[in-house]
Write an enzyme that holds these catalytic residues in place. Structure first.
Site, PDB file in Angstrom:
ATOM      1  N   PRO A   1      45.835   0.706 -19.013  1.00 20.03           N
ATOM      2  CG  PRO A   1      44.662  -1.021 -20.067  1.00 20.03           C
ATOM      3  CD  PRO A   1      46.020  -0.446 -19.891  1.00 20.03           C
TER       4      PRO A   1
ATOM      5  CB  CYS B   1      74.998 -32.921 -27.431  1.00 17.36           C
ATOM      6  SG  CYS B   1      73.518 -32.634 -26.439  1.00 17.36           S
TER       7      CYS B   1
ATOM      8  CG  HIS C   1      61.322 -12.082 -18.559  1.00 12.54           C
ATOM      9  ND1 HIS C   1      60.083 -11.589 -18.184  1.00 12.54           N
ATOM     10  CD2 HIS C   1      62.159 -11.792 -17.534  1.00 12.54           C
ATOM     11  CE1 HIS C   1      60.184 -11.039 -16.980  1.00 12.54           C
ATOM     12  NE2 HIS C   1      61.426 -11.147 -16.559  1.00 12.54           N
TER      13      HIS C   1
ATOM     14  CB  SER D   1      50.649  -6.626 -13.807  1.00  9.24           C
ATOM     15  OG  SER D   1      51.637  -7.670 -13.774  1.00  9.24           O
TER      16      SER D   1
HETATM   17  C1  BV8 Z   1      64.341 -14.987 -10.406  1.00  8.36           C
HETATM   18  C2  BV8 Z   1      59.180 -15.730 -19.846  1.00  8.36           C
HETATM   19  C3  BV8 Z   1      66.204 -15.593  -8.983  1.00  8.36           C
HETATM   20  C4  BV8 Z   1      58.452 -16.909 -20.160  1.00  8.36           C
HETATM   21  C5  BV8 Z   1      58.542 -14.795 -17.655  1.00  8.36           C
HETATM   22  C6  BV8 Z   1      60.358 -11.234  -5.272  1.00  8.36           C
HETATM   23  C7  BV8 Z   1      59.093 -11.205  -4.792  1.00  8.36           C
HETATM   24  C8  BV8 Z   1      58.184 -12.222  -5.203  1.00  8.36           C
HETATM   25  C9  BV8 Z   1      58.550 -13.228  -6.094  1.00  8.36           C
HETATM   26  C10 BV8 Z   1      59.824 -13.239  -6.557  1.00  8.36           C
HETATM   27  C11 BV8 Z   1      60.721 -12.257  -6.145  1.00  8.36           C
HETATM   28  N1  BV8 Z   1      61.887 -12.522  -6.761  1.00  8.36           N
HETATM   29  C12 BV8 Z   1      61.759 -13.624  -7.542  1.00  8.36           C
HETATM   30  C13 BV8 Z   1      60.499 -14.075  -7.432  1.00  8.36           C
HETATM   31  C14 BV8 Z   1      59.964 -15.205  -8.147  1.00  8.36           C
HETATM   32  C15 BV8 Z   1      59.463 -14.838  -9.560  1.00  8.36           C
HETATM   33  C16 BV8 Z   1      58.321 -13.844  -9.512  1.00  8.36           C
HETATM   34  O1  BV8 Z   1      58.474 -12.652  -9.718  1.00  8.36           O
HETATM   35  N2  BV8 Z   1      57.133 -14.408  -9.284  1.00  8.36           N
HETATM   36  C17 BV8 Z   1      55.924 -13.537  -9.303  1.00  8.36           C
HETATM   37  C18 BV8 Z   1      54.894 -14.166 -10.214  1.00  8.36           C
HETATM   38  C19 BV8 Z   1      55.413 -13.373  -7.920  1.00  8.36           C
HETATM   39  N3  BV8 Z   1      60.543 -14.296 -10.380  1.00  8.36           N
HETATM   40  C20 BV8 Z   1      61.346 -15.191 -10.997  1.00  8.36           C
HETATM   41  O2  BV8 Z   1      61.237 -16.396 -10.898  1.00  8.36           O
HETATM   42  C21 BV8 Z   1      62.453 -14.600 -11.857  1.00  8.36           C
HETATM   43  N4  BV8 Z   1      63.699 -15.258 -11.560  1.00  8.36           N
HETATM   44  O3  BV8 Z   1      63.933 -14.180  -9.614  1.00  8.36           O
HETATM   45  O4  BV8 Z   1      65.498 -15.755 -10.239  1.00  8.36           O
HETATM   46  C22 BV8 Z   1      65.417 -16.357  -8.017  1.00  8.36           C
HETATM   47  C23 BV8 Z   1      65.238 -17.683  -8.255  1.00  8.36           C
HETATM   48  C24 BV8 Z   1      64.515 -18.415  -7.300  1.00  8.36           C
HETATM   49  C25 BV8 Z   1      63.872 -17.798  -6.200  1.00  8.36           C
HETATM   50  C26 BV8 Z   1      64.071 -16.434  -5.995  1.00  8.36           C
HETATM   51  C27 BV8 Z   1      64.848 -15.707  -6.915  1.00  8.36           C
HETATM   52  C28 BV8 Z   1      62.199 -14.897 -13.357  1.00  8.36           C
HETATM   53  C29 BV8 Z   1      60.975 -14.190 -13.807  1.00  8.36           C
HETATM   54  C30 BV8 Z   1      60.776 -14.388 -15.318  1.00  8.36           C
HETATM   55  C31 BV8 Z   1      59.753 -15.465 -15.610  1.00  8.36           C
HETATM   56  N5  BV8 Z   1      59.469 -15.512 -17.032  1.00  8.36           N
HETATM   57  N6  BV8 Z   1      58.368 -14.862 -19.002  1.00  8.36           N
HETATM   58  C32 BV8 Z   1      57.110 -16.626 -20.811  1.00  8.36           C
HETATM   59  O5  BV8 Z   1      56.864 -15.515 -21.277  1.00  8.36           O
HETATM   60  O6  BV8 Z   1      56.372 -17.611 -20.869  1.00  8.36           O
HETATM   61  S1  BV8 Z   1      57.623 -13.662 -16.718  1.00  8.36           S
HETATM   62  C33 BV8 Z   1      56.171 -13.239 -17.572  1.00  8.36           C
HETATM   63  O7  BV8 Z   1      55.551 -12.298 -16.704  1.00  8.36           O
HETATM   64  C34 BV8 Z   1      56.350 -12.532 -18.901  1.00  8.36           C
HETATM   65  O8  BV8 Z   1      57.657 -12.310 -19.289  1.00  8.36           O
HETATM   66  C35 BV8 Z   1      55.688 -11.191 -18.588  1.00  8.36           C
HETATM   67  O9  BV8 Z   1      56.144 -10.195 -19.362  1.00  8.36           O
HETATM   68  C36 BV8 Z   1      55.982 -11.029 -17.147  1.00  8.36           C
HETATM   69  C37 BV8 Z   1      55.209  -9.937 -16.468  1.00  8.36           C
HETATM   70  O10 BV8 Z   1      53.884  -9.984 -16.758  1.00  8.36           O
HETATM   71  P1  BV8 Z   1      53.215  -8.723 -17.552  1.00  8.36           P
HETATM   72  O11 BV8 Z   1      53.848  -8.620 -18.884  1.00  8.36           O
HETATM   73  O12 BV8 Z   1      53.228  -7.551 -16.679  1.00  8.36           O
HETATM   74  O13 BV8 Z   1      51.765  -9.293 -17.801  1.00  8.36           O
HETATM   75  P2  BV8 Z   1      50.478  -9.220 -16.839  1.00  8.36           P
HETATM   76  O14 BV8 Z   1      49.456 -10.078 -17.497  1.00  8.36           O
HETATM   77  O15 BV8 Z   1      50.843  -9.483 -15.432  1.00  8.36           O
HETATM   78  O16 BV8 Z   1      50.010  -7.687 -16.950  1.00  8.36           O
HETATM   79  C38 BV8 Z   1      49.587  -7.161 -18.187  1.00  8.36           C
HETATM   80  C39 BV8 Z   1      49.413  -5.674 -17.966  1.00  8.36           C
HETATM   81  O17 BV8 Z   1      49.095  -5.067 -19.217  1.00  8.36           O
HETATM   82  C40 BV8 Z   1      48.278  -5.332 -16.995  1.00  8.36           C
HETATM   83  O18 BV8 Z   1      48.712  -4.353 -16.094  1.00  8.36           O
HETATM   84  C41 BV8 Z   1      47.179  -4.788 -17.916  1.00  8.36           C
HETATM   85  O19 BV8 Z   1      46.387  -3.828 -17.289  1.00  8.36           O
HETATM   86  C42 BV8 Z   1      48.020  -4.185 -19.033  1.00  8.36           C
HETATM   87  N7  BV8 Z   1      47.325  -4.016 -20.322  1.00  8.36           N
HETATM   88  C43 BV8 Z   1      46.334  -4.780 -20.840  1.00  8.36           C
HETATM   89  N8  BV8 Z   1      45.959  -4.289 -22.071  1.00  8.36           N
HETATM   90  C44 BV8 Z   1      46.775  -3.208 -22.315  1.00  8.36           C
HETATM   91  C45 BV8 Z   1      47.649  -3.047 -21.201  1.00  8.36           C
HETATM   92  N9  BV8 Z   1      48.572  -2.059 -21.149  1.00  8.36           N
HETATM   93  C46 BV8 Z   1      48.633  -1.188 -22.191  1.00  8.36           C
HETATM   94  N10 BV8 Z   1      47.833  -1.301 -23.296  1.00  8.36           N
HETATM   95  C47 BV8 Z   1      46.899  -2.280 -23.398  1.00  8.36           C
HETATM   96  N11 BV8 Z   1      46.118  -2.349 -24.485  1.00  8.36           N
HETATM   97 ZN    ZN Z   2      73.249 -30.346 -26.643  1.00 10.22          ZN
END
Ligand code: BV8
Ligand code: ZN
Length: 249
Positions: free
Chosen positions: A216, A152, A120, A191
């Site tokens: 966790p 640019c 990402h 997640s």
């Molecule tokens: C794309 C960068 C082609 C910026 C990020 C299929 C089905 C449904 C939706 C889609 C699909 N295909 C595409 C989509 C759309 C979308 C998507 O997935 N939407 C989701 C929300 C439903 N995907 C996209 O848009 C991707 N591009 O597919 O292009 C396309 C285009 C158009 C239409 C279709 C296809 C691009 C996705 C990338 C977006 N950019 N980040 C930024 O960081 O600001 S994503 C962002 O979420 C971060 O990168 C992050 O890493 C990522 C995932 O989240 P997690 O890291 O898992 O964080 P979360 O809070 O969810 O979970 C934390 C976890 O940690 C929990 O489980 C928790 O229990 C755990 N935890 C907590 N404490 C601890 C711990 N674990 C261990 N130790 C601890 N102490």
């Molecule tokens: Zn430029």
């Protein structure tokens, strides 16, 4: 964290040569970096539509830059934690360790990991919003001006993958190949809510590789994985590596 599952995971790792780590923001939580979807996560205070889509960037580049510049500034007071360090140390234990991360914070590299695939993008890189070809790598903090001007005459954008944008060219193919060819796939602190990244551990599973989740809480992909280690990665990963090394000697 159940001792039996830890023992089973360590036994699986003890026989491994190629390890893939798929990580998310949870691995940086113990460094003080907020996750996204947890109760006090980033998306509980700001809306994806306002700061993390190409439409938002076109509509109000300053607002998007304020969001990312805020995260860049916060990173200055943050250090990698024992979870990041355990993964870096694994490179000396196993033949090959590839870290496939959704994180843009650069903490894996700061902990010493050398093979890191940033699916990402990165907080520390920028490029021209209008694709004149200009890139800034590294793009240090603080930025002198928001949005930062491009040579640019346009403006720069953060080199992160926004929602609705494609991943870096070849990144998904490389990640899928590494996952299919590993011996063990560790799934740490994600997640499994964001695609296509959430599909990578499933590629390893389908290829008959051992998949181990470190989190966790249950996730959207837990049901598809082999071993579930419930706990914080800053605790679980050092304990797992320690037991694995005992078994390898
Ligand atoms: C794309 C960068 C082609 C910026 C990020 C299929 C089905 C449904 C939706 C889609 C699909 N295909 C595409 C989509 C759309 C979308 C998507 O997935 N939407 C989701 C929300 C439903 N995907 C996209 O848009 C991707 N591009 O597919 O292009 C396309 C285009 C158009 C239409 C279709 C296809 C691009 C996705 C990338 C977006 N950019 N980040 C930024 O960081 O600001 S994503 C962002 O979420 C971060 O990168 C992050 O890493 C990522 C995932 O989240 P997690 O890291 O898992 O964080 P979360 O809070 O969810 O979970 C934390 C976890 O940690 C929990 O489980 C928790 O229990 C755990 N935890 C907590 N404490 C601890 C711990 N674990 C261990 N130790 C601890 N102490
Ligand atoms: Zn430029």
């Amino acid at each position: 964290m159940s001792p039996d599952v830890l023992e089973a995971a360590a036994r699986a790792l003890a026989g491994a040569r190629r390890v893939v780590v798929v990580s998310g923001s949870g691995i940086s939580a113990e460094s003080g970096v907020p996750t996204f979807r947890d109760k006090d996560g980033i998306w509980s205070t700001v809306r994806i539509e306002d700061v993390a889509t190409p439409e938002a960037l076109r509509r109000n580049p300053r607002k998007v830059w304020e969001f990312y510049e805020g995260r860049r500034r916060n990173m200055q007071a943050v250090q990698p934690n024992p979870g990041h360090h355990a993964i870096a140390e694994m490179e000396a234990v196993f033949g090959e360790v590839v870290t496939i991360t959704q994180n843009i914070d650069g903490l894996h590299q700061r902990a010493g990991s050398t093979q890191v695939l940033e699916l990402h993008g990165s907080l520390w890189k920028a490029r021209c919003l209008d694709d004149c070809g200009a890139t800034r790598d590294p793009f240090p903090v603080p930025a002198a001006e928001l949005p930062p001007p491009c040579e640019c005459g346009g403006v720069l954008r953060p080199s992160v993958v926004l929602f609705g944008e494609l991943l870096p060219p070849g990144a998904m193919e490389q990640a899928a190949q590494d996952a299919a060819e590993c011996d063990v796939c560790l799934v740490v602190g994600t997640s499994g809510a964001v695609w296509p990244a959430a599909g990578i551990p499933l590629v390893a599973k389908k290829a008959g590789r051992i998949t181990i989740e470190v989190n966790p809480a249950d996730t959207e992909i837990s049901a598809d994985l082999d071993l579930l280690l419930r706990g914080g990665s800053g605790e679980v990963l050092p304990a797992l590596l320690h037991r694995t090394c005992e078994l390898r000697t």
